[in-house]
Design a protein around this motif. Structure first.
Motif, mmCIF file in Angstrom:
data_model
loop_
_atom_site.group_PDB
_atom_site.id
_atom_site.type_symbol
_atom_site.label_atom_id
_atom_site.label_comp_id
_atom_site.label_asym_id
_atom_site.label_seq_id
_atom_site.Cartn_x
_atom_site.Cartn_y
_atom_site.Cartn_z
ATOM 1 N N LEU A 283 37.684 53.566 31.488
ATOM 2 C CA LEU A 283 38.366 52.437 32.285
ATOM 3 C C LEU A 283 39.532 52.896 32.890
ATOM 4 C CD1 LEU A 283 37.720 49.515 29.862
ATOM 5 C CD2 LEU A 283 36.735 49.750 32.403
ATOM 6 N N GLN B 207 43.002 45.760 39.202
ATOM 7 C CA GLN B 207 43.089 44.758 37.975
ATOM 8 C C GLN B 207 42.309 43.717 38.340
ATOM 9 O OE1 GLN B 207 47.252 44.057 37.318
ATOM 10 N NE2 GLN B 207 47.085 45.249 35.525
ATOM 11 N N ARG C 106 37.333 41.986 27.696
ATOM 12 C CA ARG C 106 38.651 41.674 27.666
ATOM 13 C C ARG C 106 39.667 42.601 26.877
ATOM 14 N NH1 ARG C 106 39.923 36.556 29.457
ATOM 15 N NH2 ARG C 106 38.497 35.801 28.427
ATOM 16 N N LEU D 69 39.629 46.193 28.608
ATOM 17 C CA LEU D 69 40.111 46.139 30.158
ATOM 18 C C LEU D 69 41.728 46.105 29.743
ATOM 19 C CD1 LEU D 69 37.750 43.543 31.773
ATOM 20 C CD2 LEU D 69 38.212 46.275 32.593
ATOM 21 N N LEU E 238 43.800 47.342 32.761
ATOM 22 C CA LEU E 238 43.122 47.033 33.907
ATOM 23 C C LEU E 238 42.853 45.491 34.034
ATOM 24 C CD1 LEU E 238 40.218 49.548 34.481
ATOM 25 C CD2 LEU E 238 42.160 48.882 36.059
ATOM 26 N N TYR E 239 43.441 44.690 33.039
ATOM 27 C CA TYR E 239 43.263 43.193 32.996
ATOM 28 C C TYR E 239 44.734 42.522 33.114
ATOM 29 C CZ TYR E 239 41.701 38.705 31.633
ATOM 30 O OH TYR E 239 41.009 37.364 31.506
ATOM 31 N N TYR F 30 30.414 49.883 32.374
ATOM 32 C CA TYR F 30 31.542 50.517 32.952
ATOM 33 C C TYR F 30 31.143 51.747 33.928
ATOM 34 C CZ TYR F 30 34.048 48.021 29.373
ATOM 35 O OH TYR F 30 34.717 47.204 28.603
#
Length: 231
Positions: A56, A65, A106, A109, A114-115, A191
């Motif tokens: 990721l 994001q 979640r 990420l 990336l979240y 992913y």
């Protein structure tokens, strides 16, 4: 007359519960048949995979994001599956299967940076199936469909095999311990799928994966993940 006796020594040896019994259909002088009583099982809490997070982080150079806007399920709210057709297997805290998947994603990420709850890219998911086989060769099967508004959805299916004990007591424990590596492997497959990556990319951006073939990317990440959680 058939006799039903609690076999205390055998119960301790098998780490069984007091509700387990041994049936002696031919009298107590003959070998009995071990019958596990009613019990429930719970899978392990999810542990983020170092391999998944590494992937990721690499993808962070080409995708923005995002936020998880919600996950639905073909069996909404389902919290248990039966092992050996008898014993309920729950997820940690008896959460619904789609919630477990969403929170596992979640967590990875977020760890990869990336979240964001305010991200403009909203990912929706639909859990098609989360099930296992507890006879013969053990197997978890996970399948989910992912959506981003304005793009074609992507469906990904993954199977994770694992060894099973002969008796129900051990076999059901094996099932519970196998979910985390199964989920790690499923998410790595998600992913690393080019269609999933393109689902997250802004419209009009390049569709190549970090300038490298997908197989090369996956292979390099697997070789760099020694000592960590593995899908």
């Amino acid at each position: 007359m058939t006799k039903y006796l609690l076999a205390v020594p055998l119960l301790w040896a098998c780490s069984a519960l007091a509700s387990d019994i041994v049936v002696y259909p031919h009298g107590t002088a003959n070998p009995g048949i071990y019958v596990p009583g009613f019990r429930t099982y719970s899978t392990d809490s999810y542990i983020t995979s170092r391999q998944n997070v590494s992937l990721l982080k690499e993808l962070g150079h080409v995708i923005p994001q995002l936020r998880i806007a919600g996950f639905s399920s073909a069996s909404p709210g389902e919290t248990a599956l039966l092992c050996r057709l008898s014993f309920p297997v729950y997820l940690p805290g008896k959460v619904a299967h789609e919630v477990y998947l969403a929170e596992s994603m979640r967590a990875e990420l977020s760890e990869a940076g990336l979240y964001a709850d305010t991200a403009p890219v909203a990912l929706l998911g639909h859990l098609v199936s989360m099930d296992f086989n507890s006879f013969g060769t053990g197997k978890w099967v996970l399948e989910a469909r992912f959506f981003v508004e304005g793009k074609e959805p992507v469906t990904i299916k993954y199977e994770h095999g694992f060894p099973l004990g002969v008796l129900a007591v051990q076999a059901c424990r094996d099932v519970t311990h196998a979910l985390v590596p199964a989920m790690q492997g499923f998410l790595f497959t998600v992913y690393s799928d080019p269609k999933f990556q393109n689902l997250l990319r802004p419209t009009g951006s390049p569709t190549t994966t970090l300038g490298r073939p997908q197989e090369e990317l996956a292979g390099s990440l697997q070789s760099s993940d020694s000592g960590g959680q593995r899908p």
